[in-house]
Every structure is written in C-alpha cells, then in structure tokens.
Design an enzyme around this catalytic site. Structure first.
Site, PDB file in Angstrom:
ATOM      1  N   HIS A 241       0.796  -1.226   0.000  1.00 40.75           N
ATOM      2  CA  HIS A 241       0.000   0.000   0.000  1.00 40.75           C
ATOM      3  C   HIS A 241       0.833   1.281   0.000  1.00 40.75           C
ATOM      4  CE1 HIS A 241      -2.295  -3.257   1.966  1.00 40.75           C
ATOM      5  NE2 HIS A 241      -3.251  -2.819   1.185  1.00 40.75           N
TER       6      HIS A 241
ATOM      7  N   GLY B 136      -6.696  11.968   7.371  1.00 37.15           N
ATOM      8  CA  GLY B 136      -7.536  11.087   6.583  1.00 37.15           C
ATOM      9  C   GLY B 136      -7.623  11.505   5.132  1.00 37.15           C
TER      10      GLY B 136
ATOM     11  N   ARG C 290      -5.643  17.212   2.470  1.00 38.31           N
ATOM     12  CA  ARG C 290      -5.126  17.883   3.664  1.00 38.31           C
ATOM     13  C   ARG C 290      -3.627  17.619   3.804  1.00 38.31           C
ATOM     14  NH1 ARG C 290      -8.479  16.489   8.603  1.00 38.31           N
ATOM     15  NH2 ARG C 290      -9.852  18.113   7.802  1.00 38.31           N
TER      16      ARG C 290
ATOM     17  N   ARG D 190      -2.912   4.343  -4.780  1.00 40.46           N
ATOM     18  CA  ARG D 190      -4.324   4.563  -4.482  1.00 40.46           C
ATOM     19  C   ARG D 190      -4.649   6.028  -4.175  1.00 40.46           C
ATOM     20  NH1 ARG D 190      -7.254  -0.347  -2.611  1.00 40.46           N
ATOM     21  NH2 ARG D 190      -5.940  -2.146  -3.096  1.00 40.46           N
TER      22      ARG D 190
ATOM     23  N   ARG E 226      -1.915  11.835  14.371  1.00 40.01           N
ATOM     24  CA  ARG E 226      -3.074  12.042  13.491  1.00 40.01           C
ATOM     25  C   ARG E 226      -3.650  13.420  13.715  1.00 40.01           C
ATOM     26  NH1 ARG E 226      -8.128  11.621  11.367  1.00 40.01           N
ATOM     27  NH2 ARG E 226      -9.899  11.710  12.786  1.00 40.01           N
ATOM     28  N   VAL E 227      -3.864  14.169  12.632  1.00 41.48           N
ATOM     29  CA  VAL E 227      -4.606  15.425  12.691  1.00 41.48           C
ATOM     30  C   VAL E 227      -5.876  15.234  11.862  1.00 41.48           C
ATOM     31  CG1 VAL E 227      -2.661  16.949  13.158  1.00 41.48           C
ATOM     32  CG2 VAL E 227      -3.185  16.367  10.793  1.00 41.48           C
ATOM     33  N   GLY E 228      -7.016  15.360  12.515  1.00 48.15           N
ATOM     34  CA  GLY E 228      -8.261  15.056  11.824  1.00 48.15           C
ATOM     35  C   GLY E 228      -9.420  15.881  12.343  1.00 48.15           C
ATOM     36  N   SER E 229     -10.579  15.560  11.859  1.00 51.26           N
ATOM     37  CA  SER E 229     -11.795  16.245  12.284  1.00 51.26           C
ATOM     38  C   SER E 229     -12.604  15.332  13.195  1.00 51.26           C
ATOM     39  CB  SER E 229     -12.632  16.661  11.079  1.00 51.26           C
ATOM     40  OG  SER E 229     -12.945  15.540  10.276  1.00 51.26           O
TER      41      SER E 229
ATOM     42  N   GLU F  65     -14.983  10.391  16.334  1.00 49.99           N
ATOM     43  CA  GLU F  65     -14.203  10.305  15.110  1.00 49.99           C
ATOM     44  C   GLU F  65     -14.109   8.829  14.736  1.00 49.99           C
ATOM     45  OE1 GLU F  65     -10.272   9.504  15.094  1.00 49.99           O
ATOM     46  OE2 GLU F  65     -11.271   8.235  16.565  1.00 49.99           O
TER      47      GLU F  65
ATOM     48  N   GLU G  68     -10.854   6.876  13.818  1.00 44.92           N
ATOM     49  CA  GLU G  68      -9.556   6.231  13.587  1.00 44.92           C
ATOM     50  C   GLU G  68      -8.628   6.078  14.787  1.00 44.92           C
ATOM     51  OE1 GLU G  68     -11.135   7.830   9.845  1.00 44.92           O
ATOM     52  OE2 GLU G  68     -10.408   9.001  11.559  1.00 44.92           O
TER      53      GLU G  68
ATOM     54  N   SER H  56     -15.270  19.777  13.783  1.00 44.13           N
ATOM     55  CA  SER H  56     -15.771  20.185  12.465  1.00 44.13           C
ATOM     56  C   SER H  56     -17.287  20.293  12.434  1.00 44.13           C
ATOM     57  CB  SER H  56     -15.323  19.181  11.402  1.00 44.13           C
ATOM     58  OG  SER H  56     -15.830  17.885  11.702  1.00 44.13           O
ATOM     59  N   ASP H  57     -17.934  19.648  13.380  1.00 40.04           N
ATOM     60  CA  ASP H  57     -19.392  19.719  13.460  1.00 40.04           C
ATOM     61  C   ASP H  57     -19.816  19.436  14.892  1.00 40.04           C
ATOM     62  OD1 ASP H  57     -20.438  16.539  13.303  1.00 40.04           O
ATOM     63  OD2 ASP H  57     -18.499  16.933  12.379  1.00 40.04           O
TER      64      ASP H  57
ATOM     65  N   ARG I 269     -12.710  22.371   6.170  1.00 37.25           N
ATOM     66  CA  ARG I 269     -12.030  21.237   6.812  1.00 37.25           C
ATOM     67  C   ARG I 269     -10.677  20.962   6.166  1.00 37.25           C
ATOM     68  NH1 ARG I 269     -17.410  19.443   6.710  1.00 37.25           N
ATOM     69  NH2 ARG I 269     -17.078  18.104   4.889  1.00 37.25           N
TER      70      ARG I 269
END
Length: 235
Positions: free
Chosen positions: A8, A24, A28, A47, A91-94, A182, A184, A206-207, A220
C-alpha cells in the site's frame, strides 16, 4: 529483510521519516506539504494516498494520508511502524463534538479512545484493552496549545466504526464524559502499543452533533491549521 515497498506504500525504506503526521484526507496532506514542509518530496501516490517527506524548521518529517476508518488507518500505520521504522505517528483530523462546551474550531487532544470496533479482537486479550496516547506527546501538545492560546480539551474520544448509524447512542457516551466522535484514533493507538511506538491524535471540531453546527469541506481541508501547528511543534 527489507519488505519495502509494501502493498500500500510505494516508498523504499529510508524515504519516510521516523515521525509521520497523518490525515484522513490526502488533500489535507498536500496542504501540509505545501505549507509546513521545506523541500517536500512525494514518496507515495499508491491509491491516491499522498505521502511527502521534507523538513520543518530543519527537522526531517513526513506527512501522509490514512483514509477513513480503522481498517484503513490500521493498514497504513501497521506498515509504517513495522516496515518503515517509523517511531511516532500523529493524526490530525476532524471530529464531531458531543459536549455543549466544545465548539467548532476547538481542538481535542485524545488521551484515550473508546470504540465500538472489534479491532482489538485480533490480540486475543483476556479482557478489554484501553487505547491511550503517548503521554509525552500529549503533555507537549497541551503545553503548545496553552502557549499559543488555542482552545482545547484533553480527554476521551469515541472511535466509531460507522459514520451513519441506526443507533448512535451518543447520549450514553456523553454521560461518560466522552468529548467527540471520530473514526480512527483507537486503531492508531492499538497499532502503536503493539509495535512499541508512539502515537497521538489531535482533532479539530468540524461539526456539533448536539447543535447541528457544521463546517464546509473546504474549511475542513484548508482552515484547520491550529492542530497542524501543534502537531509540527512535536517533531
């Protein structure tokens, strides 16, 4: 034996730094490469899951996408930890807030991650495993937020296997003081624990699941930079 490139990740061993900041959304990741890295070099586009290595304030660091959900982040972080010699993943995410005093744009530093996933079943443990962050990373992230004046909370998140759920049971997680939902971090923390490495999840709200407030996809992708400031301060 060198097992790279993997199924991968198209990079060869040594092309990825020991610290990887992940998101994710591959776009970003591209944003971070263009705005936080000096001399970024693309090491992966398998991918469409973009990955770059460069430097930040003279320190070598990589950024890479991990996709959505624990099966996806589980694959990428397993390969990074076990085949590429990566020691730290951030990890940086929403995330969606489930607490009324946690607002759009606020940061959540995940001390632990509750989950409805069966990800831990593979370890055949004689009980329930509690996925937690690396304490030094967590402490330094909180200190950075204090220094920069960023609004944040430290606590549990809920890593859900489902985005759309027939029975979300958010009220039950709210009653246990869980901050946000979230998809993950629990998988990331388990892979870090099993490989003997470090991990931290930092999310931007984010919400708001209670109030219905939301941000746009563009917001986002390009405006959630405070969590990136914190993540890059940890390398």
């Amino acid at each position: 034996m060198d097992k790279t490139p993997t199924a991968h990740i198209g990079a060869k061993y040594g092309e990825i730094a020991e610290t990887v900041i992940m998101a994710g959304d591959p776009l970003r990741v591209k944003f971070m490469a263009e705005n936080f890295l000096e001399n970024p070099v693309l090491f992966n586009n398998v991918r469409g899951m973009l990955g770059y290595t460069g430097t930040h304030n003279g320190k070598r660091v990589s950024v890479m996408g991990h996709g959505m959900g624990m099966p996806s982040i589980g694959i990428y972080t397993y390969e990074l930890y076990n085949f590429y010699g990566v020691k730290t993943i951030i990890r940086v995410g929403s995330a969606g807030s489930i607490q009324r005093d946690l607002h759009l744009g606020d940061l959540v530093i995940a001390a632990g991650a509750c989950t409805n996933s069966s990800y831990a079943d593979q370890y055949e443990l004689p009980g329930t495993f509690s996925p937690i962050a690396d304490f030094d990373l967590l402490r330094h992230a909180a200190d950075t937020c204090d220094k920069l004046g960023y609004r944040y909370k430290v606590g549990n998140v809920f890593s859900s296997d489902m985005f759309y759920s027939e029975n979300a049971h958010n009220d039950k997680w709210i009653n246990m003081g869980v901050l946000a939902v979230e998809m993950e971090i629990a998988g990331l923390y388990m892979n870090a624990a099993r490989s003997g490495n470090r991990a931290l999840g930092i999310c931007t709200i984010s919400d708001h699941i209670i109030t219905g407030e939301v941000t746009t996809a563009e917001e986002r992708q390009t405006t959630f930079t405070k969590m990136m400031d914190v993540a890059f301060s940890l390398i």
